[in-house]
Structures are given as C-alpha cells and as structure tokens.
Scaffold this motif. Structure first.
Motif, PDB file in Angstrom:
ATOM      1  N   ASN A   1      -8.440   1.324   8.664  1.00  0.00           N
ATOM      2  CA  ASN A   1      -8.006   0.718   7.775  1.00  0.00           C
ATOM      3  C   ASN A   1      -7.998   1.399   6.363  1.00  0.00           C
ATOM      4  OD1 ASN A   1     -10.707   0.071   7.226  1.00  0.00           O
ATOM      5  ND2 ASN A   1      -9.969  -1.331   5.694  1.00  0.00           N
ATOM      6  N   GLU A   2      -8.987   2.148   6.086  1.00  0.00           N
ATOM      7  CA  GLU A   2      -9.059   3.031   4.888  1.00  0.00           C
ATOM      8  C   GLU A   2      -7.957   4.394   5.012  1.00  0.00           C
ATOM      9  OE1 GLU A   2     -13.549   2.776   3.271  1.00  0.00           O
ATOM     10  OE2 GLU A   2     -13.123   4.264   5.019  1.00  0.00           O
ATOM     11  N   PHE A   3      -7.501   4.402   6.273  1.00  0.00           N
ATOM     12  CA  PHE A   3      -6.345   5.328   6.413  1.00  0.00           C
ATOM     13  C   PHE A   3      -5.212   4.784   6.663  1.00  0.00           C
ATOM     14  CE2 PHE A   3      -3.547   7.644   9.675  1.00  0.00           C
ATOM     15  CZ  PHE A   3      -3.637   8.877   8.990  1.00  0.00           C
ATOM     16  N   ASP A   4      -4.895   3.784   7.386  1.00  0.00           N
ATOM     17  CA  ASP A   4      -3.719   2.887   7.450  1.00  0.00           C
ATOM     18  C   ASP A   4      -3.095   2.360   6.383  1.00  0.00           C
ATOM     19  OD1 ASP A   4      -3.826   3.601  10.281  1.00  0.00           O
ATOM     20  OD2 ASP A   4      -4.738   1.535  10.826  1.00  0.00           O
ATOM     21  N   ASP A   5      -3.581   1.669   5.652  1.00  0.00           N
ATOM     22  CA  ASP A   5      -3.401   1.168   4.147  1.00  0.00           C
ATOM     23  C   ASP A   5      -2.739   2.321   3.237  1.00  0.00           C
ATOM     24  OD1 ASP A   5      -3.890  -1.259   5.351  1.00  0.00           O
ATOM     25  OD2 ASP A   5      -5.877  -1.449   4.065  1.00  0.00           O
ATOM     26  N   PRO A   6      -3.346   3.207   2.918  1.00  0.00           N
ATOM     27  CA  PRO A   6      -2.822   4.161   2.026  1.00  0.00           C
ATOM     28  C   PRO A   6      -1.479   4.861   2.765  1.00  0.00           C
ATOM     29  CG  PRO A   6      -5.241   4.595   2.072  1.00  0.00           C
ATOM     30  CD  PRO A   6      -4.899   3.568   3.094  1.00  0.00           C
ATOM     31  N   LEU A   7      -1.653   5.219   4.072  1.00  0.00           N
ATOM     32  CA  LEU A   7      -0.514   5.874   4.795  1.00  0.00           C
ATOM     33  C   LEU A   7       0.948   4.782   4.558  1.00  0.00           C
ATOM     34  CD1 LEU A   7      -0.127   7.826   7.928  1.00  0.00           C
ATOM     35  CD2 LEU A   7       1.148   5.549   7.881  1.00  0.00           C
ATOM     36  N   GLU A   8       0.454   3.431   4.647  1.00  0.00           N
ATOM     37  CA  GLU A   8       1.601   2.517   4.404  1.00  0.00           C
ATOM     38  C   GLU A   8       2.121   2.475   3.023  1.00  0.00           C
ATOM     39  OE1 GLU A   8       3.222   0.640   6.620  1.00  0.00           O
ATOM     40  OE2 GLU A   8       2.138   1.330   8.429  1.00  0.00           O
ATOM     41  N   LEU A   9       1.319   2.687   2.244  1.00  0.00           N
ATOM     42  CA  LEU A   9       1.621   2.870   0.699  1.00  0.00           C
ATOM     43  C   LEU A   9       2.473   4.032   0.437  1.00  0.00           C
ATOM     44  CD1 LEU A   9      -1.625   1.378  -1.161  1.00  0.00           C
ATOM     45  CD2 LEU A   9       0.587   0.284  -0.872  1.00  0.00           C
ATOM     46  N   VAL A  10       2.017   5.356   1.023  1.00  0.00           N
ATOM     47  CA  VAL A  10       2.644   6.294   0.660  1.00  0.00           C
ATOM     48  C   VAL A  10       4.075   6.609   1.427  1.00  0.00           C
ATOM     49  CG1 VAL A  10       2.463   9.051   1.531  1.00  0.00           C
ATOM     50  CG2 VAL A  10       0.726   7.826   0.390  1.00  0.00           C
ATOM     51  N   VAL A  11       4.103   6.049   2.618  1.00  0.00           N
ATOM     52  CA  VAL A  11       5.061   6.198   3.173  1.00  0.00           C
ATOM     53  C   VAL A  11       6.466   4.998   2.764  1.00  0.00           C
ATOM     54  CG1 VAL A  11       4.892   4.651   5.178  1.00  0.00           C
ATOM     55  CG2 VAL A  11       6.360   6.386   5.692  1.00  0.00           C
ATOM     56  N   GLY A  12       5.713   3.715   2.267  1.00  0.00           N
ATOM     57  CA  GLY A  12       6.916   3.001   1.726  1.00  0.00           C
ATOM     58  C   GLY A  12       7.141   3.425   0.398  1.00  0.00           C
ATOM     59  N   THR A  13       6.426   4.098  -0.338  1.00  0.00           N
ATOM     60  CA  THR A  13       6.725   4.511  -1.729  1.00  0.00           C
ATOM     61  C   THR A  13       7.662   5.775  -1.303  1.00  0.00           C
ATOM     62  OG1 THR A  13       4.772   3.780  -2.542  1.00  0.00           O
ATOM     63  CG2 THR A  13       5.853   5.586  -3.788  1.00  0.00           C
ATOM     64  N   ALA A  14       7.479   6.456  -0.591  1.00  0.00           N
ATOM     65  CA  ALA A  14       8.390   7.614  -0.610  1.00  0.00           C
ATOM     66  C   ALA A  14       9.646   7.266   0.207  1.00  0.00           C
ATOM     67  CB  ALA A  14       7.587   8.776   0.615  1.00  0.00           C
ATOM     68  N   ASP A  15       9.835   6.392   1.076  1.00  0.00           N
ATOM     69  CA  ASP A  15      11.163   5.750   1.475  1.00  0.00           C
ATOM     70  C   ASP A  15      11.896   5.185   0.026  1.00  0.00           C
ATOM     71  OD1 ASP A  15      13.050   5.132   3.639  1.00  0.00           O
ATOM     72  OD2 ASP A  15      12.457   3.068   3.007  1.00  0.00           O
ATOM     73  N   GLN A  16      11.145   4.340  -0.738  1.00  0.00           N
ATOM     74  CA  GLN A  16      11.731   3.687  -1.764  1.00  0.00           C
ATOM     75  C   GLN A  16      12.405   4.415  -2.804  1.00  0.00           C
ATOM     76  OE1 GLN A  16       8.927   0.785  -3.143  1.00  0.00           O
ATOM     77  NE2 GLN A  16       9.515  -0.587  -1.414  1.00  0.00           N
ATOM     78  N   LEU A  17      11.473   5.560  -3.117  1.00  0.00           N
ATOM     79  CA  LEU A  17      11.874   6.685  -4.353  1.00  0.00           C
ATOM     80  C   LEU A  17      12.964   7.496  -3.497  1.00  0.00           C
ATOM     81  CD1 LEU A  17       8.365   7.636  -5.089  1.00  0.00           C
ATOM     82  CD2 LEU A  17      10.076   6.469  -6.622  1.00  0.00           C
ATOM     83  N   GLU A  18      13.229   7.567  -2.282  1.00  0.00           N
ATOM     84  CA  GLU A  18      14.375   8.376  -1.672  1.00  0.00           C
ATOM     85  C   GLU A  18      15.574   7.690  -1.769  1.00  0.00           C
ATOM     86  OE1 GLU A  18      15.437  10.611   2.667  1.00  0.00           O
ATOM     87  OE2 GLU A  18      13.799   9.058   2.680  1.00  0.00           O
ATOM     88  N   GLU A  19      15.189   6.344  -1.524  1.00  0.00           N
ATOM     89  CA  GLU A  19      16.623   5.625  -1.350  1.00  0.00           C
ATOM     90  C   GLU A  19      17.196   5.520  -2.810  1.00  0.00           C
ATOM     91  OE1 GLU A  19      19.770   3.306  -0.787  1.00  0.00           O
ATOM     92  OE2 GLU A  19      18.442   4.227   0.772  1.00  0.00           O
ATOM     93  N   LYS A  20      16.254   5.348  -3.876  1.00  0.00           N
ATOM     94  CA  LYS A  20      16.528   5.188  -5.300  1.00  0.00           C
ATOM     95  C   LYS A  20      17.155   6.451  -5.664  1.00  0.00           C
ATOM     96  CE  LYS A  20      15.160   3.257  -9.767  1.00  0.00           C
ATOM     97  NZ  LYS A  20      14.343   2.406 -10.377  1.00  0.00           N
ATOM     98  N   PHE A  21      16.479   7.587  -5.764  1.00  0.00           N
ATOM     99  CA  PHE A  21      16.945   8.824  -6.318  1.00  0.00           C
ATOM    100  C   PHE A  21      17.611   9.975  -5.615  1.00  0.00           C
ATOM    101  CE2 PHE A  21      13.467   7.417  -8.707  1.00  0.00           C
ATOM    102  CZ  PHE A  21      13.623   7.618  -9.939  1.00  0.00           C
ATOM    103  N   VAL A  22      17.826   9.518  -4.159  1.00  0.00           N
ATOM    104  CA  VAL A  22      18.616  10.679  -3.262  1.00  0.00           C
ATOM    105  C   VAL A  22      19.684   9.659  -2.638  1.00  0.00           C
ATOM    106  CG1 VAL A  22      18.711  12.255  -1.393  1.00  0.00           C
ATOM    107  CG2 VAL A  22      16.714  11.969  -2.964  1.00  0.00           C
TER     108      VAL A  22
END
Length: 137
Positions: free
Chosen positions: A111-132
C-alpha cells in the motif's frame, strides 16, 4: 518488500508491465470510471525505476510523463502542481515534463507503493489533459 527483486515480483503480479530493462519497469495504467462511462479510455505510462543512494540504500522512483517541455507553459504547470498535488513533484527528464515520486524500498509495504503510484499516475493524467489536451502518454 525489501529489495528491487521483491518489488519487480509484486509489480508483475499486480500491474500490466509493458517493458522491462535492468533496474526499470514500464507499466500501462488504464483508468476506469468516469472515463469508461463517457466512452473514453484513458491510459497513462508509468516508469518504475530503481535508484541506489550512497551505494547501499535502494529506492524506487515512480515517474509518469505529462507532455513535451515545448508544449507546456511551465510556469502555469508548476503553479498548478504547487496548488493541487499531494504526492510527487514535477521535473523535466529529457524532452518530457513528468510527475515523479520516490520511496525507500526497505520495509516498503504494497500500500505504501500502490497509493503513491495512483496519486502520481492520476496527477500526471489530469495535468496532461489540462496542459496538453490529450492522452498521448
């Protein structure tokens, strides 16, 4: 998990690995709702990279690209990251703007790996949608 080998074993069992090199895995994260409900499939590439600090401490770095440096207003992007992200930070790697987060492998629970992975991937996807404005990564 205590070593890179342990993490690789876990990631291969839990995620869709699309490539593997020495000290690096790439996975493809597929988002479920609300995108599926809208008839859209969104995916995000995630690079999981082994780092060794001081020649003895194993860390894992989770990296997900958001777009090309040449396509993103970096000031607006960094302001957005500063106001909206919980885990991870922005960096430039090669020609790409990425969101990344690092974790020590010693005593790392799934869970200490999965939770940060989910946050990173979700953040990257949202930022990609917003800025690209698309889903290239």
């Amino acid at each position: 998990m205590a070593t890179w080998v342990d993490l690789v074993r876990y990631v291969k069992a839990a995620y869709r690995v699309i490539s593997e090199e020495d000290g690096e895995l790439r996975i493809l994260h597929r988002f479920e709702s609300p995108f599926e409900e809208l008839g859209e499939e969104r995916e995000q590439v995630v690079v999981i990279h082994r780092e060794v600090l001081d020649g003895k401490h194993e860390w894992v770095q989770i990296v997900s690209p958001c777009g090309l440096v040449s396509e993103i207003d970096l000031q607006r992007f960094l302001e957005e990251v500063g106001h909206t992200t919980v885990a991870g930070g922005a960096a430039i790697i090669g020609d790409h703007v990425v969101v990344r987060h690092s974790l020590p492998l010693e005593n790392l629970d799934p869970n200490e790996f999965d939770d940060p992975l989910e946050l990173v991937v979700g953040t990257a996807d949202q930022l990609e949608e917003k800025f690209v404005g698309g889903d290239e990564y």
